[in-house]
Design an enzyme around this catalytic site. Structure first.
Site, short mmCIF file in Angstrom:
data_model
loop_
_atom_site.label_atom_id
_atom_site.label_comp_id
_atom_site.label_asym_id
_atom_site.label_seq_id
_atom_site.Cartn_x
_atom_site.Cartn_y
_atom_site.Cartn_z
N HIS A 9 0.83 -1.22 0.00
CA HIS A 9 0.00 0.00 0.00
C HIS A 9 0.86 1.26 0.00
CE1 HIS A 9 1.04 0.81 4.20
NE2 HIS A 9 0.92 -0.50 4.38
N GLY A 10 0.25 2.36 -0.41
CA GLY A 10 0.93 3.65 -0.33
C GLY A 10 1.14 4.09 1.11
N GLN A 11 1.90 5.15 1.28
CA GLN A 11 2.22 5.62 2.64
C GLN A 11 0.94 5.85 3.45
OE1 GLN A 11 3.10 9.76 3.71
NE2 GLN A 11 5.17 9.10 4.26
N SER A 12 0.90 5.29 4.65
CA SER A 12 -0.23 5.52 5.56
C SER A 12 0.16 6.56 6.60
CB SER A 12 -0.60 4.20 6.27
OG SER A 12 0.39 3.86 7.22
N SER A 13 -0.83 7.01 7.35
CA SER A 13 -0.54 7.98 8.41
C SER A 13 0.34 7.35 9.48
CB SER A 13 -1.85 8.51 9.02
OG SER A 13 -2.67 7.44 9.45
N ARG A 60 -5.92 1.11 4.06
CA ARG A 60 -4.78 1.60 3.29
C ARG A 60 -4.49 0.70 2.07
NH1 ARG A 60 -3.13 -0.30 8.31
NH2 ARG A 60 -1.33 -1.74 8.44
N GLU A 87 -1.86 -6.94 7.60
CA GLU A 87 -0.49 -6.81 8.11
C GLU A 87 -0.30 -7.66 9.36
OE1 GLU A 87 2.54 -6.70 8.01
OE2 GLU A 87 3.09 -4.61 7.63
N ASP A 89 0.26 -8.65 13.08
CA ASP A 89 -0.19 -8.07 14.35
C ASP A 89 1.03 -7.80 15.21
OD1 ASP A 89 -1.31 -7.35 16.74
OD2 ASP A 89 -2.46 -9.21 17.01
N ARG A 114 11.25 -7.61 15.11
CA ARG A 114 10.91 -7.20 13.75
C ARG A 114 11.38 -8.20 12.71
NH1 ARG A 114 12.46 -1.32 11.99
NH2 ARG A 114 10.91 -1.83 10.40
N HIS A 157 0.69 -5.72 2.50
CA HIS A 157 1.52 -5.03 3.49
C HIS A 157 2.93 -5.63 3.49
CE1 HIS A 157 -2.25 -3.33 5.11
NE2 HIS A 157 -2.72 -4.51 4.72
N GLY A 158 3.85 -4.93 4.13
CA GLY A 158 5.25 -5.35 4.08
C GLY A 158 5.49 -6.78 4.50
#
Length: 208
Positions: A9-13, A60, A87, A89, A114, A157-158
């Site tokens: 997805h594009g940049q999220s807040s 997103r 994404e 959790d 991570r 998502h990543g």
């Protein structure tokens, strides 16, 4: 030959605030909207049209998918949304600024959470846990479409994309964990009848 395009997805807040976003439903920023539109334009420039589309249930990814399809497809395609593509959790890390998390738990422990395949953050999922819910969806929904020669868009998502790349490219666990996946930069796979990759291209915003 079939085509699979995977896009984070594009940049999220949450990205903008440098937070562990996870399952939190953060919208796209203005930059994220622009990134998504440019991703769609780059795919459209290459003549890509999609027969099927998939996204997570988080807004997103849903919005990025919608924008890309609006730039590529004349014929409407209704994306299939699934929690399985959500994404990872992040548990107690969710909503925390990454620098603040490093100060609280130390950089080594946060790095382990991570990038370890097996070790989850407190109350969250490990990458293995995430893969365990992504894989059945890919096998049951995405691969059959590719085996039928369809052109497929998948926006996620990543961490879920690491699993997808792991499957498609037959990566080792170490190679999967080392992947860095930028926002809204499509990866195009051209696949044979047995889903072997014959061509891979990562589009760059600088190309347009």
């Amino acid at each position: 030959m079939s085509t699979l395009v995977v896009v984070r997805h594009g940049q999220s807040s949450g990205n903008e605030r440098n937070e562990f976003t996870g399952w939190r439903d953060e919208p796209l920023t203005r930059l994220g909207l622009e990134e998504s539109r440019l991703a769609g334009m780059m795919l459209g420039d290459r003549g890509l049209r999609f027969d099927k589309a998939f996204s997570s249930n988080l807004s997103r990814a849903v919005e990025t998918c919608r924008i890309i399809l609006s730039e590529t497809n004349d014929t409407p395609v209704t994306p299939m949304r699934s929690d399985a593509l959500n994404e990872r959790d992040y548990g107690e890390l969710t909503g925390l600024n990454k620098d603040d998390a490093r100060e609280k738990w130390g950089p080594d422990l946060v790095r382990l959470w991570r990038r370890s395949y097996l070790v989850p953050p407190p109350g969250g999922e490990s990458i293995r846990d995430t893969s365990a819910r992504v894989l059945p969806f890919i096998i049951c929904e995405v691969l059959p479409a590719l085996l039928r020669g369809k052109s497929v868009l998948l926006v996620s998502h990543g961490n879920t994309m690491r699993t997808i790349c792991h499957v498609i490219e037959k990566l080792s666990i170490e190679q999967m964990l080392a992947l860095e996946i930028p926002t809204a930069m499509p990866t195009i796979y051209r696949l044979t009848h047995d889903l072997s990759v014959i061509e891979k291209a990562i589009l760059s915003r600088e190309e347009r």
